[in-house]
Design an enzyme around this catalytic site. Sequence first.
Site, PDB file in Angstrom:
ATOM      1  N   GLU A 234       0.894  -1.037   0.034  1.00  0.00           N
ATOM      2  CA  GLU A 234      -0.061  -0.052   0.063  1.00  0.00           C
ATOM      3  C   GLU A 234       0.900   1.010   0.168  1.00  0.00           C
ATOM      4  OE1 GLU A 234      -3.378   0.068  -0.232  1.00  0.00           O
ATOM      5  OE2 GLU A 234      -3.680  -2.047   0.189  1.00  0.00           O
ATOM      6  N   CYS A 268      -2.391   9.444   2.782  1.00  0.00           N
ATOM      7  CA  CYS A 268      -1.714   8.703   1.443  1.00  0.00           C
ATOM      8  C   CYS A 268      -2.917   9.129   0.384  1.00  0.00           C
ATOM      9  CB  CYS A 268      -1.575   7.440   1.545  1.00  0.00           C
ATOM     10  SG  CYS A 268      -3.293   6.763   2.166  1.00  0.00           S
TER      11      CYS A 268
HETATM   12  P1  NAD Z   1       8.239   4.771   5.345  1.00  0.00           P
HETATM   13  O1  NAD Z   1       8.154   4.062   4.287  1.00  0.00           O
HETATM   14  O2  NAD Z   1       9.234   5.653   5.764  1.00  0.00           O
HETATM   15  O3  NAD Z   1       7.829   3.848   6.523  1.00  0.00           O
HETATM   16  C1  NAD Z   1       6.938   2.791   6.519  1.00  0.00           C
HETATM   17  C2  NAD Z   1       7.285   1.560   7.410  1.00  0.00           C
HETATM   18  O4  NAD Z   1       8.338   0.968   6.677  1.00  0.00           O
HETATM   19  C3  NAD Z   1       8.076   2.070   9.070  1.00  0.00           C
HETATM   20  O5  NAD Z   1       7.374   0.956   9.868  1.00  0.00           O
HETATM   21  C4  NAD Z   1       9.153   1.643   8.688  1.00  0.00           C
HETATM   22  O6  NAD Z   1       9.989   1.545  10.033  1.00  0.00           O
HETATM   23  C5  NAD Z   1       9.478   0.560   7.634  1.00  0.00           C
HETATM   24  N1  NAD Z   1      10.703   0.653   7.117  1.00  0.00           N
HETATM   25  C6  NAD Z   1      11.518   1.632   6.786  1.00  0.00           C
HETATM   26  N2  NAD Z   1      12.636   1.180   6.054  1.00  0.00           N
HETATM   27  C7  NAD Z   1      12.395   0.049   5.820  1.00  0.00           C
HETATM   28  C8  NAD Z   1      12.948  -1.276   5.154  1.00  0.00           C
HETATM   29  N3  NAD Z   1      14.157  -0.982   4.474  1.00  0.00           N
HETATM   30  N4  NAD Z   1      12.430  -2.172   4.965  1.00  0.00           N
HETATM   31  C9  NAD Z   1      11.407  -2.681   5.751  1.00  0.00           C
HETATM   32  N5  NAD Z   1      10.580  -1.716   6.365  1.00  0.00           N
HETATM   33  C10 NAD Z   1      11.157  -0.532   6.292  1.00  0.00           C
HETATM   34  O7  NAD Z   1       6.727   5.585   5.165  1.00  0.00           O
HETATM   35  P2  NAD Z   1       6.204   6.477   5.844  1.00  0.00           P
HETATM   36  O8  NAD Z   1       6.906   7.647   5.888  1.00  0.00           O
HETATM   37  O9  NAD Z   1       6.099   6.006   7.426  1.00  0.00           O
HETATM   38  O10 NAD Z   1       4.801   6.671   5.269  1.00  0.00           O
HETATM   39  C11 NAD Z   1       4.489   7.755   4.506  1.00  0.00           C
HETATM   40  C12 NAD Z   1       4.093   7.219   2.727  1.00  0.00           C
HETATM   41  O11 NAD Z   1       3.397   6.079   3.091  1.00  0.00           O
HETATM   42  C13 NAD Z   1       3.552   8.259   1.952  1.00  0.00           C
HETATM   43  O12 NAD Z   1       4.226   7.908   0.704  1.00  0.00           O
HETATM   44  C14 NAD Z   1       2.153   7.744   1.747  1.00  0.00           C
HETATM   45  O13 NAD Z   1       1.535   7.753   0.623  1.00  0.00           O
HETATM   46  C15 NAD Z   1       2.313   6.304   2.177  1.00  0.00           C
HETATM   47  N6  NAD Z   1       0.936   5.533   2.644  1.00  0.00           N
HETATM   48  C16 NAD Z   1       0.211   4.813   1.876  1.00  0.00           C
HETATM   49  C17 NAD Z   1      -0.980   4.431   2.432  1.00  0.00           C
HETATM   50  C18 NAD Z   1      -1.686   3.485   1.761  1.00  0.00           C
HETATM   51  O14 NAD Z   1      -2.797   2.735   2.237  1.00  0.00           O
HETATM   52  N7  NAD Z   1      -1.797   3.234   0.226  1.00  0.00           N
HETATM   53  C19 NAD Z   1      -1.295   4.855   3.720  1.00  0.00           C
HETATM   54  C20 NAD Z   1      -0.387   5.564   4.160  1.00  0.00           C
HETATM   55  C21 NAD Z   1       0.676   6.198   3.931  1.00  0.00           C
END
Ligand code: NAD
Length: 488
Positions: A234, A268
Amino acid sequence: MTVARPDLPAGSHDPVSAESASPAARLQAALDEQRAAFARQPNPTAAERDRWLATLLSVVLDHKQRFVEAISADFGNRSAHETLGAEVMVTAAGIRYLRQHLKEWMAVEPRHISLLFAPARGEVRYQPKGVIGVISPWNYPLQLALVPVATALAAGNRVLLKPSELSPATSALMQELLHAAFPRDLVQVVTGGPDVGAAFAGLKLDHLMYTGSTHVGRLVMLAAAQNLVPVTLELGGKSPAIVHPDAPFKVAVERVAFGKVLNAGQTCVAPDYALVPRAMEARFVDALAARFAEMLPTLATNRDYTSIINERHRARVAGLVEDARAKGARVREVNPASEDLTGSGKVAPTILQGVSDDMEVMHEEIFGPVLPVVPYDTLDDAIAYVNARPRPLALYYFDTNAGRVDKVMSATHSGGACVNDVALHVGQDDLPFGGIGPSGLGAYHGREGFLAFSHAKSVFHQRRLRLTQLFNPPYGATIDAILKVLVG
Ligand code: NAD
């Protein structure tokens, strides 16, 4: 409402709190523990799953005020109304919907068998996959963690949850409450940053669901691919709002403004930019600015206006605006009381005009209360603008003409869409939620979520006699005659 806590299994322990082990070893121990529990109970009954969901529902509802406080602490300020509406209410409704439909979705489905294979019969059985991993982000830290957890439980699985390190108070609260409510071999929360996330994505899970940025989504899919772990991703993207000249003007202005102000644009499915008819641009921008001011007469200490999650993200959003300004965009900040926002964690709702493709704001997902307004000449131009860019998570179209609505819905690709609204499609339990291309892979919510976390096993039941018996060597005249009829 209080629901009895399911008993902890005798001799249960906490493998992830064994401080000495490496993150990978601790995660592996947690996975092994859940795998063993799944092997003991590979197909929980509807009643058992319903009990789990009831427990989860009570975790959310009984502690809603603690969630309001924890999420607000994580953001600096998060509107209590936004937390109650967009997190507690949406999560609770999602869990109730799963409870209502679980039995019906779990039922064995008879399927059609072609006459040639008579008298056999076919069916599909939806089996739990096993252990589902959930990696969740900070922007809706409750909903985006617990709706996937609920869906995985509804499908009869065990769940390992890795919430975001950027919302530490909420992550700690979820860990405390979920560990008190469930045995660890059913639901376990592991906390940590990108290093723990990377180790988590490298586990041999039965399914991995990731919500977050497209950049990290790629790393997650790469890691999962090493173990052929199926993924639901997502992700984000730049979701456009297209306003037609004949659209109800006030409705379009109010709803785009709502989508940008909700969670200060850190959503998002927030409208990322607006495509408006060129002749309407000035009127739209003025009306939007007036609407922002009406909703948020003050900013700095206004409890209704959510802060940007941290200084890094605040500086990122400010940087997008400064880059656009430096490259010639006109910037209109809506700060009605002319407050100094330094140190408040708030960013004023900001409208950008005169944007161009060389500006970062037109490439990167904004994820803040900044709205570029892009003028267009014909509806076909607006559609072409969207289609020339990566497929977004959502698209919003404002118009009341059914023919044009149909045209825009069929001529564009996006994860989901709203007509005459923004974002609210996400709250519909009977609509799958997911992206397409760079905005995501797979979908969840309601039945689609149940299906994502279940294995649809095809079962073919044969009888003692079978027509296909004829299809055995030595092949002779009978099978030749039958094949002549069937394939010419
Ligand atoms: P992020 O990718 O920085 O972090 C999300 C999660 O990923 C955290 O738990 C983090 O610890 C983990 N993570 C970080 N590096 C990782 C790695 N190398 N491997 C595995 N996991 C890792 O995202 P964010 O800043 O927390 O969220 C913002 C983004 O999420 C925006 O782009 C937004 O559009 C998107 N988003 C999408 C949805 C959806 O439902 N499609 C919903 C909310 C947010």
